[in-house]
Design a protein around this motif. Structure first.
Motif, PDB file in Angstrom:
ATOM      1  N   GLY A  79       0.922  -1.332   0.129  1.00  0.00           N
ATOM      2  CA  GLY A  79      -0.023  -0.108   0.087  1.00  0.00           C
ATOM      3  C   GLY A  79       0.806   1.232  -0.191  1.00  0.00           C
ATOM      4  N   GLN A  80       2.303   1.068   0.170  1.00  0.00           N
ATOM      5  CA  GLN A  80       3.022   2.305   0.175  1.00  0.00           C
ATOM      6  C   GLN A  80       3.041   2.903  -1.155  1.00  0.00           C
ATOM      7  N   HIS A  81       3.319   2.474  -2.116  1.00  0.00           N
ATOM      8  CA  HIS A  81       3.186   3.006  -3.529  1.00  0.00           C
ATOM      9  C   HIS A  81       1.805   3.271  -3.894  1.00  0.00           C
ATOM     10  N   ALA A  82       0.859   2.424  -3.690  1.00  0.00           N
ATOM     11  CA  ALA A  82      -0.507   2.379  -3.916  1.00  0.00           C
ATOM     12  C   ALA A  82      -1.052   3.652  -3.284  1.00  0.00           C
ATOM     13  N   LEU A  83      -0.927   4.004  -2.129  1.00  0.00           N
ATOM     14  CA  LEU A  83      -1.381   5.311  -1.582  1.00  0.00           C
ATOM     15  C   LEU A  83      -0.797   6.488  -2.103  1.00  0.00           C
ATOM     16  N   ALA A  84       0.630   6.351  -2.578  1.00  0.00           N
ATOM     17  CA  ALA A  84       1.294   7.718  -3.064  1.00  0.00           C
ATOM     18  C   ALA A  84       0.789   7.798  -4.621  1.00  0.00           C
ATOM     19  N   TYR A  85       0.632   6.753  -5.262  1.00  0.00           N
ATOM     20  CA  TYR A  85       0.206   6.935  -6.600  1.00  0.00           C
ATOM     21  C   TYR A  85      -1.181   7.370  -6.752  1.00  0.00           C
ATOM     22  N   THR A  86      -1.912   6.747  -5.836  1.00  0.00           N
ATOM     23  CA  THR A  86      -3.521   7.268  -5.726  1.00  0.00           C
ATOM     24  C   THR A  86      -3.642   9.015  -5.567  1.00  0.00           C
ATOM     25  N   ALA A  87      -2.849   9.345  -4.414  1.00  0.00           N
ATOM     26  CA  ALA A  87      -2.700  10.787  -4.250  1.00  0.00           C
ATOM     27  C   ALA A  87      -2.129  11.585  -5.251  1.00  0.00           C
ATOM     28  N   LEU A  88      -1.333  11.108  -5.862  1.00  0.00           N
ATOM     29  CA  LEU A  88      -0.608  11.701  -7.127  1.00  0.00           C
ATOM     30  C   LEU A  88      -1.303  11.796  -8.288  1.00  0.00           C
ATOM     31  N   SER A  89      -2.295  10.733  -8.407  1.00  0.00           N
ATOM     32  CA  SER A  89      -3.215  10.801  -9.598  1.00  0.00           C
ATOM     33  C   SER A  89      -4.459  11.765  -9.381  1.00  0.00           C
TER      34      SER A  89
END
Length: 172
Positions: A79-89
């Protein structure tokens, strides 16, 4: 949408090309080059690009799936990259209308805070989970990603810039 004078009319984006570019970026991130803190995240860069240019085709769900895939590949906290990518998107979709009015170098300056926020989210989750601080060189990654923005813009918009029926009598 009102266009700036001199701005070229683009063809519609091919969904196959969009997903192909995201998969190629993910495969490039998965190359065994060693994960140094300053290395740019090509998946994040490509996700932001397509979230800005095609927000109805690439959204938060795609960012979450690519984030989970990167978490599994890098064996990081799930979920580390998943949270960062969703916030980024999310933030890229939020500013996409305003961002497209600027030139490509100005766009690079404006997406720089998005990349900093993404890396800050990843770093915060890593540190909360008990990881070690990778060093100050982690601040180079968002700068390199912003510097790559014009290159990515040229490469990913190239298929949309070609004329459907080239003719010397029609400028489009």
């Amino acid at each position: 949408m009102i266009m700036r004078p001199g701005q070229q009319l683009l063809l519609p984006a091919n969904p196959f090309f969009i997903w192909f570019s995201l998969i190629v970026a993910m495969l490039a991130n998965m190359l065994p080059l060693g994960r140094t803190p300053w290395m740019p995240d090509l998946v994040a860069l490509t996700l932001v690009f397509w979230s800005v240019h095609q927000p109805l085709r690439i959204g938060i769900g795609a960012a979450f799936l690519f984030g989970i895939a990167m978490d599994v590949h890098q064996a990081t906290l799930l979920g580390q990259h998943a949270l960062a990518y969703t916030a980024l998107s999310f933030f890229a979709i939020t500013i996409h209308r305003r961002l497209l009015w600027f030139t490509v170098p100005s766009q690079a300056v404006q997406v720089l805070p998005l990349f900093f926020a993404s890396h800050a989210i990843e770093l915060a989750i890593r540190l909360i989970a008990g990881g070690m601080f990778p060093g100050v060189s982690i601040m180079l990654a968002p700068v390199i990603e912003a510097l790559l923005w014009p290159v990515v813009s040229i490469i990913l918009l190239a298929p949309q810039r070609r004329a459907p029926d080239p003719d010397e009598n029609r400028p489009l």
